[in-house]
Motif scaffolding. Structure first.
Motif, mmCIF file in Angstrom:
data_model
loop_
_atom_site.group_PDB
_atom_site.id
_atom_site.type_symbol
_atom_site.label_atom_id
_atom_site.label_comp_id
_atom_site.label_asym_id
_atom_site.label_seq_id
_atom_site.Cartn_x
_atom_site.Cartn_y
_atom_site.Cartn_z
ATOM 1 N N ARG A 163 3.887 10.628 -3.358
ATOM 2 C CA ARG A 163 3.389 9.316 -2.961
ATOM 3 C C ARG A 163 4.441 8.619 -2.115
ATOM 4 O O ARG A 163 5.635 8.670 -2.421
ATOM 5 N N TYR B 103 -3.296 3.694 -2.281
ATOM 6 C CA TYR B 103 -3.205 2.895 -3.494
ATOM 7 C C TYR B 103 -2.654 1.512 -3.177
ATOM 8 O O TYR B 103 -1.648 1.376 -2.462
ATOM 9 N N CYS B 104 -3.283 0.533 -3.741
ATOM 10 C CA CYS B 104 -2.764 -0.835 -3.707
ATOM 11 C C CYS B 104 -1.744 -0.988 -4.839
ATOM 12 O O CYS B 104 -1.908 -0.391 -5.914
ATOM 13 N N ALA B 105 -0.711 -1.789 -4.600
ATOM 14 C CA ALA B 105 0.327 -1.974 -5.614
ATOM 15 C C ALA B 105 0.818 -3.408 -5.603
ATOM 16 O O ALA B 105 0.792 -4.073 -4.566
ATOM 17 N N TYR C 168 2.004 -2.824 -11.068
ATOM 18 C CA TYR C 168 0.597 -2.495 -11.211
ATOM 19 C C TYR C 168 0.129 -1.641 -10.022
ATOM 20 O O TYR C 168 0.595 -1.819 -8.886
ATOM 21 N N TRP C 169 -0.825 -0.756 -10.344
ATOM 22 C CA TRP C 169 -1.436 0.115 -9.339
ATOM 23 C C TRP C 169 -2.949 -0.057 -9.353
ATOM 24 O O TRP C 169 -3.541 -0.284 -10.403
ATOM 25 N N TRP D 126 0.846 -1.189 0.000
ATOM 26 C CA TRP D 126 0.000 0.000 0.000
ATOM 27 C C TRP D 126 0.884 1.243 0.000
ATOM 28 O O TRP D 126 1.873 1.312 0.737
#
Length: 120
Positions: A44, A94-96, A109-110, A35
């Motif tokens: 970020r 954001y998940c990553a 990937y996001w 995250w």
């Protein structure tokens, strides 16, 4: 590949939220998951990460003891339990996902992001 976050919202200081990220289109068990968050006017930043093979976790110092990351490899989902939330935790989360064992600042990937607002 899709990463779909849910669980954001508005809470008072000291409150809790649980974020979820459902992953599809990838071999979930081959990816380190994490995250990130971005507050208005700020860069970020990484919040937490969890490896696939051994479940080893890491956190930024400001959330240690308050946030817990976990993953359900059977259901391709990663979670972020956030307790004792503070106004400075306000951000888009954001998940990553990144292939392998190390989550860098450039994941493969996001997700689309989910807003978390902590305010009285």
């Amino acid at each position: 590949v899709q990463l779909v976050e849910s669980g954001g919202g508005s809470v008072q200081p000291g409150g809790s939220l649980r974020l979820s990220c459902a992953a599809s289109g990838l071999t979930f068990g081959s990816y380190v998951m994490g995250w990130f968050r971005q507050a208005p006017g700020k860069e970020r930043e990484a919040v937490a990460a969890i490896k696939a093979n051994n479940g080893l976790t890491s956190y930024r110092d400001s959330v240690k003891g308050r946030f817990t990351i976990s993953r359900d490899n059977a259901n391709n989902t990663v979670y972020l339990q956030m307790n004792n939330l503070k106004p400075e935790d306000t951000a888009v989360y954001y998940c990553a996902a990144r292939y392998g064992a190390v989550l860098t600042s450039t994941p493969d990937y996001w997700g689309q992001g989910t807003q978390v607002t902590v305010s009285s």
